[in-house]
Design a protein around this motif. Structure first.
Motif, PDB file in Angstrom:
ATOM      1  N   LEU A  41      17.380 -13.933 -39.391  1.00  0.00           N
ATOM      2  CA  LEU A  41      17.661 -15.188 -40.047  1.00  0.00           C
ATOM      3  C   LEU A  41      17.437 -14.892 -41.680  1.00  0.00           C
ATOM      4  N   CYS A  42      16.730 -14.199 -41.931  1.00  0.00           N
ATOM      5  CA  CYS A  42      16.271 -14.323 -43.582  1.00  0.00           C
ATOM      6  C   CYS A  42      16.832 -13.150 -44.105  1.00  0.00           C
ATOM      7  N   GLU A  43      17.236 -11.962 -43.743  1.00  0.00           N
ATOM      8  CA  GLU A  43      17.722 -10.815 -44.484  1.00  0.00           C
ATOM      9  C   GLU A  43      19.040 -11.089 -45.028  1.00  0.00           C
ATOM     10  N   VAL A  44      19.253 -11.004 -46.041  1.00  0.00           N
ATOM     11  CA  VAL A  44      20.719 -11.181 -46.932  1.00  0.00           C
ATOM     12  C   VAL A  44      21.401  -9.850 -47.352  1.00  0.00           C
ATOM     13  N   THR A  45      20.791  -8.819 -47.297  1.00  0.00           N
ATOM     14  CA  THR A  45      21.643  -7.723 -47.793  1.00  0.00           C
ATOM     15  C   THR A  45      22.372  -6.720 -46.882  1.00  0.00           C
ATOM     16  N   GLY A  46      21.937  -6.825 -45.760  1.00  0.00           N
ATOM     17  CA  GLY A  46      22.774  -5.941 -44.859  1.00  0.00           C
ATOM     18  C   GLY A  46      22.401  -4.352 -44.871  1.00  0.00           C
ATOM     19  N   SER A  47      22.615  -3.946 -43.693  1.00  0.00           N
ATOM     20  CA  SER A  47      22.412  -2.375 -43.611  1.00  0.00           C
ATOM     21  C   SER A  47      23.091  -1.906 -42.197  1.00  0.00           C
ATOM     22  N   VAL A  48      23.948  -0.919 -42.407  1.00  0.00           N
ATOM     23  CA  VAL A  48      24.586  -0.289 -41.232  1.00  0.00           C
ATOM     24  C   VAL A  48      23.788   0.365 -40.224  1.00  0.00           C
ATOM     25  N   GLU A  49      22.665   1.008 -40.874  1.00  0.00           N
ATOM     26  CA  GLU A  49      21.700   1.760 -40.318  1.00  0.00           C
ATOM     27  C   GLU A  49      21.101   0.834 -39.217  1.00  0.00           C
ATOM     28  N   THR A  50      20.536  -0.541 -39.652  1.00  0.00           N
ATOM     29  CA  THR A  50      20.001  -1.537 -38.643  1.00  0.00           C
ATOM     30  C   THR A  50      20.657  -2.304 -37.981  1.00  0.00           C
ATOM     31  N   ASP A  51      22.050  -2.196 -38.167  1.00  0.00           N
ATOM     32  CA  ASP A  51      23.107  -2.977 -37.727  1.00  0.00           C
ATOM     33  C   ASP A  51      22.867  -4.454 -37.892  1.00  0.00           C
ATOM     34  N   ASP A  52      22.230  -4.896 -39.031  1.00  0.00           N
ATOM     35  CA  ASP A  52      22.090  -6.331 -39.549  1.00  0.00           C
ATOM     36  C   ASP A  52      22.960  -6.344 -40.772  1.00  0.00           C
ATOM     37  N   LEU A  53      23.986  -7.162 -40.561  1.00  0.00           N
ATOM     38  CA  LEU A  53      24.842  -7.246 -41.794  1.00  0.00           C
ATOM     39  C   LEU A  53      24.539  -8.608 -42.599  1.00  0.00           C
ATOM     40  N   GLY A  54      23.381  -9.009 -42.610  1.00  0.00           N
ATOM     41  CA  GLY A  54      22.929 -10.129 -43.390  1.00  0.00           C
ATOM     42  C   GLY A  54      23.939 -11.144 -43.598  1.00  0.00           C
ATOM     43  N   PHE A  55      23.871 -11.945 -42.450  1.00  0.00           N
ATOM     44  CA  PHE A  55      24.789 -13.107 -42.483  1.00  0.00           C
ATOM     45  C   PHE A  55      24.637 -14.097 -43.287  1.00  0.00           C
ATOM     46  N   VAL A  56      23.655 -14.392 -43.774  1.00  0.00           N
ATOM     47  CA  VAL A  56      23.317 -15.717 -44.781  1.00  0.00           C
ATOM     48  C   VAL A  56      24.077 -15.311 -46.026  1.00  0.00           C
ATOM     49  N   ARG A  57      24.356 -14.102 -46.606  1.00  0.00           N
ATOM     50  CA  ARG A  57      24.988 -13.872 -47.574  1.00  0.00           C
ATOM     51  C   ARG A  57      26.378 -14.371 -47.776  1.00  0.00           C
ATOM     52  N   PHE A  58      27.077 -14.596 -46.371  1.00  0.00           N
ATOM     53  CA  PHE A  58      28.496 -15.148 -46.354  1.00  0.00           C
ATOM     54  C   PHE A  58      28.460 -16.568 -46.565  1.00  0.00           C
ATOM     55  N   ILE A  59      27.269 -17.434 -46.546  1.00  0.00           N
ATOM     56  CA  ILE A  59      27.150 -18.724 -46.558  1.00  0.00           C
ATOM     57  C   ILE A  59      27.396 -19.482 -48.022  1.00  0.00           C
ATOM     58  N   ALA A  60      28.316 -20.232 -48.394  1.00  0.00           N
ATOM     59  CA  ALA A  60      28.307 -20.948 -49.469  1.00  0.00           C
ATOM     60  C   ALA A  60      27.005 -21.270 -49.989  1.00  0.00           C
ATOM     61  N   PRO A  61      26.844 -21.235 -51.356  1.00  0.00           N
ATOM     62  CA  PRO A  61      25.612 -21.710 -52.141  1.00  0.00           C
ATOM     63  C   PRO A  61      25.037 -23.101 -51.798  1.00  0.00           C
ATOM     64  N   ASP A  62      25.868 -23.969 -51.755  1.00  0.00           N
ATOM     65  CA  ASP A  62      25.410 -25.400 -51.457  1.00  0.00           C
ATOM     66  C   ASP A  62      24.877 -25.489 -50.027  1.00  0.00           C
ATOM     67  N   ILE A  63      25.455 -25.072 -49.416  1.00  0.00           N
ATOM     68  CA  ILE A  63      24.852 -24.903 -47.852  1.00  0.00           C
ATOM     69  C   ILE A  63      23.556 -23.995 -47.762  1.00  0.00           C
ATOM     70  N   VAL A  64      23.376 -23.022 -48.441  1.00  0.00           N
ATOM     71  CA  VAL A  64      22.329 -22.368 -48.596  1.00  0.00           C
ATOM     72  C   VAL A  64      21.123 -23.114 -49.244  1.00  0.00           C
ATOM     73  N   GLU A  65      21.589 -23.956 -50.131  1.00  0.00           N
ATOM     74  CA  GLU A  65      20.362 -24.700 -50.794  1.00  0.00           C
ATOM     75  C   GLU A  65      19.953 -25.732 -49.898  1.00  0.00           C
TER      76      GLU A  65
END
Length: 175
Positions: free
Chosen positions: A122-146
């Motif tokens: 839920l919190c990670e935004v950078t993503g990493s192939v090594e951890t298989d966590d692609l940082g989902f939230v960084r794809f969300i538009a800024p106004d929604i993140v706010e």
């Protein structure tokens, strides 16, 4: 074969250029990226129906996914050979300042009440192939993140999490 729409479902910017802004992608812009991507999938044998593929692809991202992030990923994946891993294309998308703000607030407010793997998802935004966590939230538009950040007000964990889930539901984000 993983594609952006599937990544955004599972997990879906400075990016590498791109002419679109960071607002949520429009229907017409999404169709402009999904159509050639779906045609490539048909050519590679992973899809069979162009109209269905484009419809599903656009439905997965319209109204919430950052247009510049979508542009970055689809421009990169267009150059991939059939069956190639598209994780490096997804990782080209960089979080904006608001995404970093989300990560900090999310970890501070939800870090002690969620399981560690849920905090990362839920919190990670950078993503990493090594951890298989692609940082989902960084794809969300800024106004929604706010809107999501506004949920993190120090109230009970369940209340904050419920608020974030409501933001996802209100914007048809399948997280």
């Amino acid at each position: 074969m993983k594609r952006l729409a599937m990544v955004l479902f599972v997990v879906g910017c400075g990016g590498s250029g791109g002419s679109l802004g960071s607002d949520a992608i429009s229907q017409s812009d999404a169709e402009g990226f999904c159509t050639p991507d779906c045609q490539q999938q048909i050519d590679c044998g992973t899809e069979t129906d162009l109209a269905s593929c484009v419809s599903g692809c656009t439905a997965d991202m319209v109204g919430w996914a950052r247009a510049d992030a979508v542009e970055t990923v689809f421009e990169c994946t267009a150059a991939l050979a059939c069956g190639a891993d598209d994780d490096p294309c997804v990782l080209e998308v960089q979080p904006l300042a608001v995404h970093d703000e989300w990560e900090t607030a999310c970890r501070a407010n939800l870090g002690t009440c969620l399981e560690p793997q849920d905090v990362e998802a839920l919190c990670e935004v950078t993503g990493s192939v090594e951890t298989d966590d692609l940082g989902f939230v960084r794809f969300i538009a800024p106004d929604i993140v706010e809107e999501m950040i506004d949920c993190l007000d120090g109230s009970a964990c369940g209340t904050q999490l419920g608020c974030v889930e409501a933001v996802f539901a209100n914007h048809n984000i399948d997280f």
